[in-house]
Structures are given as C-alpha cells and as structure tokens.
Design a protein around this motif. Structure first.
Motif, PDB file in Angstrom:
ATOM      1  N   SER A 180      17.683   4.710  -7.018  1.00  0.00           N
ATOM      2  CA  SER A 180      16.395   5.385  -7.023  1.00  0.00           C
ATOM      3  C   SER A 180      16.451   6.605  -6.123  1.00  0.00           C
ATOM      4  O   SER A 180      16.975   6.551  -5.016  1.00  0.00           O
ATOM      5  N   SER A 181      15.887   7.708  -6.597  1.00  0.00           N
ATOM      6  CA  SER A 181      15.888   8.949  -5.823  1.00  0.00           C
ATOM      7  C   SER A 181      14.477   9.334  -5.392  1.00  0.00           C
ATOM      8  O   SER A 181      14.175  10.500  -5.171  1.00  0.00           O
ATOM      9  N   ASN A 182      13.602   8.316  -5.273  1.00  0.00           N
ATOM     10  CA  ASN A 182      12.230   8.555  -4.835  1.00  0.00           C
ATOM     11  C   ASN A 182      11.821   7.373  -3.963  1.00  0.00           C
ATOM     12  O   ASN A 182      12.177   6.230  -4.266  1.00  0.00           O
ATOM     13  N   PRO A 183      11.078   7.596  -2.868  1.00  0.00           N
ATOM     14  CA  PRO A 183      10.707   6.464  -2.015  1.00  0.00           C
ATOM     15  C   PRO A 183      10.010   5.335  -2.762  1.00  0.00           C
ATOM     16  O   PRO A 183      10.280   4.167  -2.503  1.00  0.00           O
ATOM     17  N   SER A 184       9.108   5.666  -3.687  1.00  0.00           N
ATOM     18  CA  SER A 184       8.537   4.666  -4.582  1.00  0.00           C
ATOM     19  C   SER A 184       9.267   4.778  -5.916  1.00  0.00           C
ATOM     20  O   SER A 184       9.212   5.824  -6.571  1.00  0.00           O
ATOM     21  N   PRO A 185       9.989   3.743  -6.328  1.00  0.00           N
ATOM     22  CA  PRO A 185      10.812   3.847  -7.533  1.00  0.00           C
ATOM     23  C   PRO A 185      10.013   4.349  -8.732  1.00  0.00           C
ATOM     24  O   PRO A 185       8.903   3.898  -8.998  1.00  0.00           O
ATOM     25  N   ASP A 215       0.830  -1.208   0.000  1.00  0.00           N
ATOM     26  CA  ASP A 215       0.000   0.000   0.000  1.00  0.00           C
ATOM     27  C   ASP A 215       0.861   1.253   0.000  1.00  0.00           C
ATOM     28  O   ASP A 215       0.605   2.215   0.711  1.00  0.00           O
ATOM     29  N   ALA A 216       1.898   1.235  -0.821  1.00  0.00           N
ATOM     30  CA  ALA A 216       2.817   2.366  -0.907  1.00  0.00           C
ATOM     31  C   ALA A 216       2.220   3.484  -1.755  1.00  0.00           C
ATOM     32  O   ALA A 216       1.325   3.243  -2.586  1.00  0.00           O
ATOM     33  N   PRO A 217       2.697   4.715  -1.586  1.00  0.00           N
ATOM     34  CA  PRO A 217       2.288   5.783  -2.502  1.00  0.00           C
ATOM     35  C   PRO A 217       2.781   5.467  -3.902  1.00  0.00           C
ATOM     36  O   PRO A 217       3.829   4.839  -4.085  1.00  0.00           O
ATOM     37  N   CYS A 218       2.050   5.894  -4.894  1.00  0.00           N
ATOM     38  CA  CYS A 218       2.420   5.596  -6.273  1.00  0.00           C
ATOM     39  C   CYS A 218       3.458   6.580  -6.794  1.00  0.00           C
ATOM     40  O   CYS A 218       3.473   7.754  -6.391  1.00  0.00           O
ATOM     41  N   PRO A 219       4.314   6.149  -7.701  1.00  0.00           N
ATOM     42  CA  PRO A 219       5.247   7.074  -8.348  1.00  0.00           C
ATOM     43  C   PRO A 219       4.476   8.032  -9.242  1.00  0.00           C
ATOM     44  O   PRO A 219       3.299   7.799  -9.554  1.00  0.00           O
ATOM     45  N   PRO A 220       5.097   9.129  -9.673  1.00  0.00           N
ATOM     46  CA  PRO A 220       4.347  10.158 -10.421  1.00  0.00           C
ATOM     47  C   PRO A 220       3.680   9.643 -11.678  1.00  0.00           C
ATOM     48  O   PRO A 220       2.582  10.105 -12.031  1.00  0.00           O
ATOM     49  N   GLU A 221       4.268   8.697 -12.378  1.00  0.00           N
ATOM     50  CA  GLU A 221       3.669   8.220 -13.622  1.00  0.00           C
ATOM     51  C   GLU A 221       2.382   7.431 -13.406  1.00  0.00           C
ATOM     52  O   GLU A 221       1.627   7.183 -14.340  1.00  0.00           O
ATOM     53  N   LEU A 222       2.107   7.024 -12.144  1.00  0.00           N
ATOM     54  CA  LEU A 222       0.883   6.295 -11.841  1.00  0.00           C
ATOM     55  C   LEU A 222      -0.051   7.094 -10.938  1.00  0.00           C
ATOM     56  O   LEU A 222      -1.013   6.545 -10.409  1.00  0.00           O
ATOM     57  N   ALA A 223       0.229   8.370 -10.762  1.00  0.00           N
ATOM     58  CA  ALA A 223      -0.554   9.189  -9.835  1.00  0.00           C
ATOM     59  C   ALA A 223      -1.152  10.394 -10.553  1.00  0.00           C
ATOM     60  O   ALA A 223      -0.712  10.786 -11.630  1.00  0.00           O
ATOM     61  N   GLY A 224      -2.165  10.971  -9.915  1.00  0.00           N
ATOM     62  CA  GLY A 224      -2.755  12.208 -10.401  1.00  0.00           C
ATOM     63  C   GLY A 224      -4.057  12.058 -11.143  1.00  0.00           C
ATOM     64  O   GLY A 224      -4.759  13.045 -11.400  1.00  0.00           O
ATOM     65  N   SER A 248       6.323  -4.081  -3.832  1.00  0.00           N
ATOM     66  CA  SER A 248       7.075  -5.235  -3.332  1.00  0.00           C
ATOM     67  C   SER A 248       8.059  -5.710  -4.393  1.00  0.00           C
ATOM     68  O   SER A 248       7.724  -5.795  -5.579  1.00  0.00           O
ATOM     69  N   GLY A 249       9.257  -6.020  -3.967  1.00  0.00           N
ATOM     70  CA  GLY A 249      10.293  -6.486  -4.883  1.00  0.00           C
ATOM     71  C   GLY A 249      11.105  -5.384  -5.521  1.00  0.00           C
ATOM     72  O   GLY A 249      12.117  -5.675  -6.179  1.00  0.00           O
ATOM     73  N   GLN A 250      10.701  -4.126  -5.360  1.00  0.00           N
ATOM     74  CA  GLN A 250      11.437  -3.029  -5.972  1.00  0.00           C
ATOM     75  C   GLN A 250      12.502  -2.493  -5.015  1.00  0.00           C
ATOM     76  O   GLN A 250      12.505  -2.756  -3.820  1.00  0.00           O
ATOM     77  N   ARG A 251      13.445  -1.745  -5.572  1.00  0.00           N
ATOM     78  CA  ARG A 251      14.625  -1.328  -4.830  1.00  0.00           C
ATOM     79  C   ARG A 251      14.333  -0.232  -3.815  1.00  0.00           C
ATOM     80  O   ARG A 251      13.501   0.646  -4.061  1.00  0.00           O
TER      81      ARG A 251
END
Length: 813
Positions: free
Chosen positions: A738-743, A658-667, A694-697
């Motif tokens: 990665s420079s964002n909490p959600s890659p 239930d992580a926040p989404c990266p910008p390309e999947l948000a908005g 899950s599974g991401q860096r």
C-alpha cells in the motif's frame, strides 16, 4: 548535458587523475596489512565480524537478527546509498518522494508513511561511526569509504544512544591507517551516469594518521518534463570525508572526523498514473475539472516517463558535520566518548498539484537543522560477564520557512463550479501562505546491557533504558492575497471566504515532556557447536510527538489544540531465532520469527484539502508486525558463493477506528447520525467522517520480500595481470504494498522483481574491472504512488529506475 553534470564530471575526472598519481607511489610502499587485506582475511575464515553490540564479535555468535553487507558487495552491486541497499536486505523498506519526505523502515515499522513532520522520532536509528543521524533526510547521502553496513532488526534502545524501536543501520567507515593505502574507482554508464570515488590514508607522524575520501555522482534524469524540456529525477551528489587519528598513548586513540555532502538534483517530480472515482460531485472530479480548462496529461502510460510539471523543481540538500571520538582501553574494558555536531540545510521546490496546470504555483519548505550529541559508553568483557553501560544526550533545533502559493488555475479547481467566483482566476491567483516553524528537541538517556554466561552454552542478557524527552514547537501561518493584503480569518465577504477555504491563518505552540523506563531480556543457548538458539522480549517505546505542520481544524475552522501533541508509542516485541553454521562453516542458515505490537502507534493522517493541511500526526489504537525471516549463505570454495534472504511480514492496523478515509470514500457530504455512507467511488455520495481501517495493511511493507544472488569465478590473466574472471547476479523481489496511509484500491503498488548482472576481472594486486547492468529486464515498477490534493481522484506516481548499464574500474593499493 546539464551544467550540474559538467561540474560533477570535472570533479570526477580530478579524482581519477589523483588516484592514478598516487598509485605509482603505492607500488613502492612495503606496507603491512591494509583495511582491505584485513577484511579479506575475515572472509577467508568465513567469519563476519560485527560491532552491533558495541564490541567486535562474530555475527553468528550474537543473539540478534542482523544482516551484514560488506564493502565489496556495496561496490559491485551499485548499492551506493540507503535506497539501493533495500535490494540487498529484504526486511528493509526505503521510500522517498524527495530527501525530506523519506522513510526508512524495518519490518514495516519505523516512521509513519507520508509527508514528513519534524515533530516525531524515527524508529530506525542510522549511525555512522557511532554518530546518530536524527532525521532520515540527513542520511540520504552517497556511502563514502564504507567498510561495512549492519542492519539490526528489532528494538535496540539498550545498546544505542538514541532509542530505536524498529532497528538500526550501523555504518562503519574505513579508519585511518599508519601504512599508506588507498582506493580509486570510476564508473560510467547510460543516462550520462558518472561516479568517482577516491580514498587515501597514511601516516602524518609516528602517532598521527589521516584518511581522506571523496565521492562524486552525476546522472541525468529518467523522466522528461515536456514543459521545461529538462530531464528530472537526476543525480548530482558530492561528498568529502576527512579523518585524523591520534594515538595519544598505547591505550588511547582520539579521532577527529569532518564530512560535507551536497546534493543538487533536478528533482523531485512525478508522472500521471490514473484517476479513480471519489465521492466528490462529478463536476469536481479530475476529468471534469481538467476538461473545463482544456487540460490533458501528456501521457496516460506512466512508463512513457513524461510529465508536464510547470513549477520549478529543486532538491538542494547540504549535509555536514564533525565528531570527536575517544577510545580509551582501560584494562578489561573500553571507555568510548563520541561528541558530534550535525548540520542539515534543505532547499526544496516542488509541484504539489502533480499537473501542468498552475494550481499550486509554489510549494517549498526550506529547513535548517543543527544537532548536537554526546555519548559516553563503557564496554567490559570478562569470562563470566560482559556488559555495556552508556549515557546519551541529544539536542536539536530545526527552523523552517514555508511558502505555498496558488496559481491562475486554482479558482476553477478549488471553488465549486456553481459559484461565479470559480470563473475569476484572480480570486486565488497569488494567494500565499507563509509558514514559520521551529522545533527544539532534547533527549537524555541512561542505558545498559549485561551478558551473563551462566554456562559455556547458556547466556542470560538483560538490558534497561531510562529516557527523558522534551519537545517544544512553534507554527505560524500568515495568509496574503494576490494583491498583498493579509487575511486575518475574520473576513466575511464571499471573495475572502473563498480564499480562507484554501488557507487559514493559524498559530500554535505545542510542547510536551516525557519519561520512559524500558527493558529487554534475551536468553541464548548453544544447542551444538555453531548452532545458537535465542529468544528475546523487549519493552520499548517511541517518545512523544508534536504536530509541527499546523493543527487540524474543527467544523468552525478553529485549530484543535488537543491535537498538538501525540502520545508515545508503547512497544512489546517478541523474537525467536536460530543461527547455524555447517559444512565446515562453508554455509550459514539463520531463522528469526518475530512479533511486534505497538499501542498508540504514531500515524500520519492526511486530508484532501489544498494547502490547509497536507498531513498531521495522530495516534492509531494498535498495530502489529509479525513474520518470519531466513538468511542463507554458502561458499563451497573460493570459486563460488551464493546467498538468499527472504522475509514474510504481516504488518497491519489491529485497531484504527477513526482513520482518514481513502479517496474512494472521501469528498462527499459527511454522513450524519443515521445516514448510511455511499458505496466507494459514488460521485456526490455520502462519505463517512472517518473510516475504520482495523485489520488492513500498514503502508509501505510487502508481505513477501526476497534477495538472492551468486557469483562464480575462474583463474584468468588480463592486461598481463593474474587474477580471476567472475560473473555475478543479484536479484530481489517484493510483493505488492500500500502506498497510502489508509489503504486504497487506487494506490497499491504491484509487486516487482529486479535483476542485476556483473561480469569482470579482479587481479591479485587490487585491480577490478567489470561491466554491469541493473534492472536488466527493464521491469516497469513504481517506488511510490501519490493521491493528488483536493481528492479529485488524481493518482500520480514515481517510477523506479529503468534498465541502466555501464562499467566500473577500481584499484586498491
């Protein structure tokens, strides 16, 4: 040249003049071995002495993964703060958008990546002469009269006062001496770089000695702000440290220490990097919004190093403190008491919209911290048993007064284009949130570690820690319109609702307590002379956290009270290591394999709204960091040394559904039951409410990191002095991270390689003159990338330093 640089330059010149005046006196002082001479003797024996386990030992004889950086390497490589230290220690990660928003991690673990909250603990402990620095921001000072730095990897809670789950940075400074000695250094370089350091030590009486050290650094910025005509990302640091040692008896030493550090940089900004498509409607993404206001970034090449930030920038930072250390030698053991007070005063000004438009007109959160610590420790050394027993008390108070204000461009940016209010700049212009925060944190601990020498070769080393923590916070946000009227949050008119969509009033008082019992066990065996194998298991924890920056809100805009506190991290750590010395101890080769599993990982969560919440803390299900590290050093003769260190680190979210989404999947429109989210970067698409990463860096950690270097010298005479001419090289490489909490595809920082060279002369009587060049091949790289607020697709960045060059002269006496 800026006024701040002029002031620093004057201080630097005064320090250099003082050093020349004292050098003449030193020539006539028939003193005994100095700190510098003692270090040289240790290096001649190819043995590095550390205090990682709270007693003096050879680094090769302890079952612990530790990197040691001595004063010579710090001085000659220009590693004058923690940021530059990471180029010498590949398992260390340092990221900073400003002093407060600083992360120091080891093996990818320590603190969550992103904007900093006061409500969590750091996982990497920073200690200076046994004094714990609770916030990374309060440890962003220039190193001052440092003798040695040890980077300890893995949990250290059974040896150190404050619990640390990822490791510790143990900084030891030069101590007062009863023989007159000193060191002076002056460096000059491009970008108007100036640095001076001076240390003097000697007796005040038969049983009292003192040491005083000064450091000053200034440099103009590396990024040109076209709006103000200033260069930003400058340096203007001043540090003073004074110590008085009283040998009250043959077996009792008492040391009083005071320090003051001030930073006053024209900092901290960013440059435009790129845009990436989000799922916002097309007319609410960056290109359309910028075009509607006739705005374009000053350059689409971030390495032109230009920006147009229109808000005032400041990174004022005062770090100070005092400590009283008592060391009492009582027979086979030593009792140590360390009483300390630390103070931190942070005065920032930022431009949080990353553009030359007045969207976020003001963003600043000044903070003041007072910290008190008391540690008692008894270390015993015997033929069969060694042990350390300790007690630690910690009390901290942080107060923050935040102000965030919208500007004249905010209405167009934040209100949907179809709404007529978006064309009225007065709706949001001057809208201000005034935030009041406080945190009281208390921690008490008992800890200890035993070494049982079962045989000459086999040692069993158990340890345990009992910890109590209490945190109590307060947060209040009051919202005022541009005319000064206060909004209560109950207003129903369209204008007020548009304003409340940006800032909502809120009050919260999160509070929690927690007890933890943790332990570790290390088995070590000397397979052969100078070959040590060890294995470690540690059950550790990071204590409770509270959300100090406000709480996330539900669909009705109400704070979610349950999010006020977050659960402790539960850490299981495994490590196998091998330490070897060979070729008559001219060479060392060490290996460590590790795996760290953390349940309820404390992660930083960001949402895309302006001002509502920049970030809050939440528990991820589980993360894991595992890998292999290797360190190699060789010194075949007095004429040549070389080293190479490498780390492979696989750090990832094992479970975070239930992580926040990266910008390309948000908005976009939030998906409801039965709806399928749109493909990434679909304008006006359907966005998932949360994302399974899950599974991401994990952010901020490279899979591959290396440090390597060599130095050779030949006998030489210079300025009538005999000595050696030398050529040195230090290189480092980090693969992408990665420079964002959600890659996000938009925020991976490309890997980069840095090369530093030095060429100089060392005399036999303490003179050292050398020229240096850092980032010699002018590599273009980013230290961080940032997702712009509002999820418009804006990506900003902080470029790393370009090529710098200069010269350094120092004298030790």
């Amino acid at each position: 040249m800026y006024p701040i640089s002029t002031r620093s330059a004057a201080l630097l010149g005064a320090a250099w003049a003082a050093s020349l005046a004292t050098h003449a006196a030193a020539q006539n002082d028939a003193s005994g071995p100095t700190n510098t001479e003692t270090n040289a003797q240790e290096q001649d024996s190819n043995d590095i002495i550390v205090t990682a386990r709270r007693r003096s030992e050879s680094a090769q004889d302890i079952p612990l993964a530790v990197s040691v950086i001595d004063a010579k390497q710090i001085d000659e490589t220009g590693a004058f703060n923690v940021n530059r230290l990471q180029q010498l220690a590949p398992t260390l990660q340092f990221y900073s958008s400003n002093p407060r928003n600083t992360a120091v991690n080891i093996r990818g673990l320590g603190v969550p990546f992103g904007l900093t909250s006061d409500g969590f603990e750091q996982g990497v402990g920073i200690y200076v002469d046994d004094v714990y620095y609770s916030r990374v921001a309060s440890a962003t000072f220039d190193f001052l009269d440092v003798a040695q730095i040890e980077v300890l990897r893995g949990p250290q809670g059974t040896l150190y006062g404050k619990n640390t789950t990822a490791g510790a940075i143990n900084i030891t400074t030069n101590q007062p001496s009863f023989d007159f000695e000193g060191r002076a250094e002056l460096s000059l370089g491009n970008y108007e770089f100036r640095q001076a350091r001076l240390a003097l030590s000697g007796p005040l009486s038969e049983n009292v000695a003192a040491r005083v050290a000064f450091s000053g650094t200034s440099r103009r910025g590396t990024i040109r702000n076209l709006t103000t005509g200033q260069d930003i990302q400058s340096l203007d640091n001043l540090g003073v440290r004074a110590q008085v040692l009283w040998e009250a008896a043959d077996n009792l030493k008492i040391t009083l220490v005071g320090d003051y550090n001030k930073q006053d940089a024209n900092c901290c900004g960013s440059v435009f990097v790129r845009t990436g498509a989000t799922q916002r409607p097309l007319n609410r993404q960056f290109a359309a919004l910028a075009a509607a206001q006739n705005y374009a970034p000053p350059s689409d090449n971030p390495f032109d190093r230009v920006t147009d930030l229109d808000s005032q920038l400041n990174a004022g930072n005062v770090i100070a403190g005092a400590s009283l250390r008592l060391v009492w030698d009582i027979g086979p053991g030593t009792f140590t008491s360390v009483t300390a007070w630390r103070y931190w005063d942070w005065k920032p000004e930022n431009d949080r919209d990353f553009t030359g438009l007045s969207i976020v007109a003001l963003s600043q959160n000044p903070s003041q911290q007072n910290q008190y610590t008391q540690e008692f420790r008894y270390a015993y050394t015997g033929d069969t048993f060694d042990f350390v027993l300790g007690a630690f008390a910690f009390d901290q108070r942080i107060d923050t007064q935040g102000t965030e204000a919208q500007g004249r461009a905010a209405s167009r940016w934040n209100i949907a284009p179809g709404n007529a209010l978006s064309l009225d700049p007065t709706v949001l212009d001057g809208l201000t949130a005034r935030n009041t925060q406080s945190l009281e944190s208390t921690s008490l601990a008992l800890f200890g570690q035993l070494s049982w020498k079962v045989t000459d070769a086999f040692t069993i080393q158990p340890g345990a820690r009992l910890n109590y923590d209490r945190k109590a916070g307060f947060y209040q946000r009051r919202v005022f319109t541009g005319t000064g009227a206060e909004l209560t949050g109950t207003e129903t008119d369209a204008r007020s609702r548009a304003q409340l969509a940006v800032f909502q009033p809120q009050v919260s008082s999160p509070e929690d307590t927690d007890w933890n019992l943790t332990y570790d066990l290390t088995l070590s065996y000397e397979l052969a002379p100078d070959v040590l194998a060890y294995g470690t298991y540690a059950k550790s924890f990071k204590t409770i956290g509270i959300n100090q920056n406000g709480l996330p809100t539900d669909a009705n805009g109400q704070p979610i009270a349950a999010a006020g506190t977050i659960r402790p991290e539960k850490v299981d750590h495994f490590e196998l290591g091998l330490k070897t010395r060979f070729w008559d101890r001219r060479a060392t080769f060490n290996l460590a394999a590790f795996r760290t599993d953390i349940r309820d990982y404390q992660a930083t969560v960001n949402n895309g709204q302006f001002g509502v919440l920049r970030g809050f803390l939440a528990n991820a299900g589980k993360v894991r960091s595992q890998g292999i590290e290797a360190d190699f050093n060789i010194r075949p003769s007095e004429r040549f040394t070389a080293y190479a260190s490498g780390a492979y680190t696989d750090a990832k979210y094992v479970r975070f559904v239930d992580a926040p989404c990266p910008p390309e999947l948000a908005g976009g429109t939030t998906a409801t039951a039965g709806q399928t989210p749109s493909a990434p970067g679909t304008p006006g698409g359907i966005s998932p409410a949360n994302c399974d990463i899950s599974g991401q860096r994990l952010p901020g950690v490279s899979k591959w990191a290396f440090s390597f270097g060599a130095e050779g010298n030949v006998p030489a005479t210079f300025l009538g002095k005999s000595g050696e001419a030398y050529l040195g090289y230090d290189g480092s490489y980090r693969s992408n991270f990665s420079s964002n909490p959600s890659p996000s595809a938009y925020t991976f920082v490309d890997g980069y390689h840095l090369s530093n060279f030095r060429l100089g002369f060392r005399s036999d009587d303490g003179l050292n003159i050398f020229a240096w060049v850092r980032n010699a091949f002018d590599e273009n790289y980013f230290e961080q990338l940032f997702v712009g607020p509002g999820n418009t697709g804006l990506i900003a960045g902080l470029p790393g330093d370009p090529r710098t060059w200069g010269a350094t002269a120092s004298i030790t006496f």
